[in-house]
Write a protein that holds these residues in place. Sequence first.
Motif, PDB file in Angstrom:
ATOM      1  N   MET A   1       0.918  -1.150   0.138  1.00 18.65           N
ATOM      2  CA  MET A   1      -0.159   0.064  -0.042  1.00 18.65           C
ATOM      3  C   MET A   1       0.910   1.323  -0.044  1.00 18.65           C
ATOM      4  O   MET A   1       1.971   1.292   0.682  1.00 18.65           O
ATOM      5  N   SER A   2       0.548   2.048  -0.932  1.00 18.27           N
ATOM      6  CA  SER A   2       1.408   3.272  -1.154  1.00 18.27           C
ATOM      7  C   SER A   2       1.211   4.469   0.244  1.00 18.27           C
ATOM      8  O   SER A   2       0.180   4.262   0.637  1.00 18.27           O
ATOM      9  N   ARG A   3       2.001   5.123   0.468  1.00 17.64           N
ATOM     10  CA  ARG A   3       1.953   6.173   1.594  1.00 17.64           C
ATOM     11  C   ARG A   3       0.788   7.099   1.288  1.00 17.64           C
ATOM     12  O   ARG A   3      -0.030   7.457   2.249  1.00 17.64           O
ATOM     13  N   GLU A   5      -1.997   6.302  -0.383  1.00 23.56           N
ATOM     14  CA  GLU A   5      -3.292   5.630  -0.083  1.00 23.56           C
ATOM     15  C   GLU A   5      -3.432   5.533   1.370  1.00 23.56           C
ATOM     16  O   GLU A   5      -4.517   5.827   1.878  1.00 23.56           O
ATOM     17  N   ILE A   6      -2.395   5.300   2.170  1.00 25.47           N
ATOM     18  CA  ILE A   6      -2.463   5.488   3.718  1.00 25.47           C
ATOM     19  C   ILE A   6      -3.042   6.744   4.145  1.00 25.47           C
ATOM     20  O   ILE A   6      -3.905   6.967   5.057  1.00 25.47           O
ATOM     21  N   ARG A   9      -6.777   7.203   3.332  1.00 23.89           N
ATOM     22  CA  ARG A   9      -7.540   6.559   4.149  1.00 23.89           C
ATOM     23  C   ARG A   9      -7.736   7.078   5.429  1.00 23.89           C
ATOM     24  O   ARG A   9      -8.821   7.106   6.214  1.00 23.89           O
ATOM     25  N   MET A  53      -7.602   0.227   8.545  1.00 23.36           N
ATOM     26  CA  MET A  53      -6.458  -0.020   8.083  1.00 23.36           C
ATOM     27  C   MET A  53      -6.044  -1.723   8.621  1.00 23.36           C
ATOM     28  O   MET A  53      -5.100  -2.324   8.124  1.00 23.36           O
ATOM     29  N   GLN A  76       2.375   1.727   7.168  1.00 19.12           N
ATOM     30  CA  GLN A  76       3.162   1.526   6.011  1.00 19.12           C
ATOM     31  C   GLN A  76       3.849   0.105   6.283  1.00 19.12           C
ATOM     32  O   GLN A  76       4.246  -0.414   5.509  1.00 19.12           O
ATOM     33  N   ALA A  79       2.075  -2.942   6.065  1.00 18.84           N
ATOM     34  CA  ALA A  79       1.199  -3.035   5.189  1.00 18.84           C
ATOM     35  C   ALA A  79       2.210  -3.714   3.950  1.00 18.84           C
ATOM     36  O   ALA A  79       1.657  -4.261   2.897  1.00 18.84           O
ATOM     37  N   LYS A  80       3.496  -3.879   4.118  1.00 12.69           N
ATOM     38  CA  LYS A  80       4.397  -4.643   3.189  1.00 12.69           C
ATOM     39  C   LYS A  80       4.204  -6.090   3.223  1.00 12.69           C
ATOM     40  O   LYS A  80       3.857  -6.555   4.084  1.00 12.69           O
TER      41      LYS A  80
END
Length: 80
Positions: A1-3, A5-6, A9, A53, A76, A79-80
Motif C-alpha cells: 500500500m502506498s503512503r 493511499e494510507i 484513508r 487499516m 506502512q 502493509a508490506k
Amino acid sequence: MSREEIIERVTNVFRDVFNDDTLILTDETTAADVPGWDSLRHITLMEEVEDEMDIHFSMLEINQMKNVGEMFDIIQARAK
C-alpha cells in the motif's frame, strides 16, 4: 500500500471522527493541531484507524506516537 493511499484513508477517518471535512493531515500534525482531539477522541480515533487499516496498535506504539507521520510509518511498515 502506498503512503499516499494510507494518508488518504487515515485522513478520511480523521474527518469522520472530528466531523471536519476540511481537515488536512501532514506528517507533523499533532493533537494540538486538531480542534477537539482530546483523550476520549484519541481512543475513538485509534480504534477507527485500526478498523480502517485492519491493524492493531500496541499501547506502547500509541503512547510513543509524536505525530500523525509516525502513525503513517507504522501502518506502512505493516502493509508490506
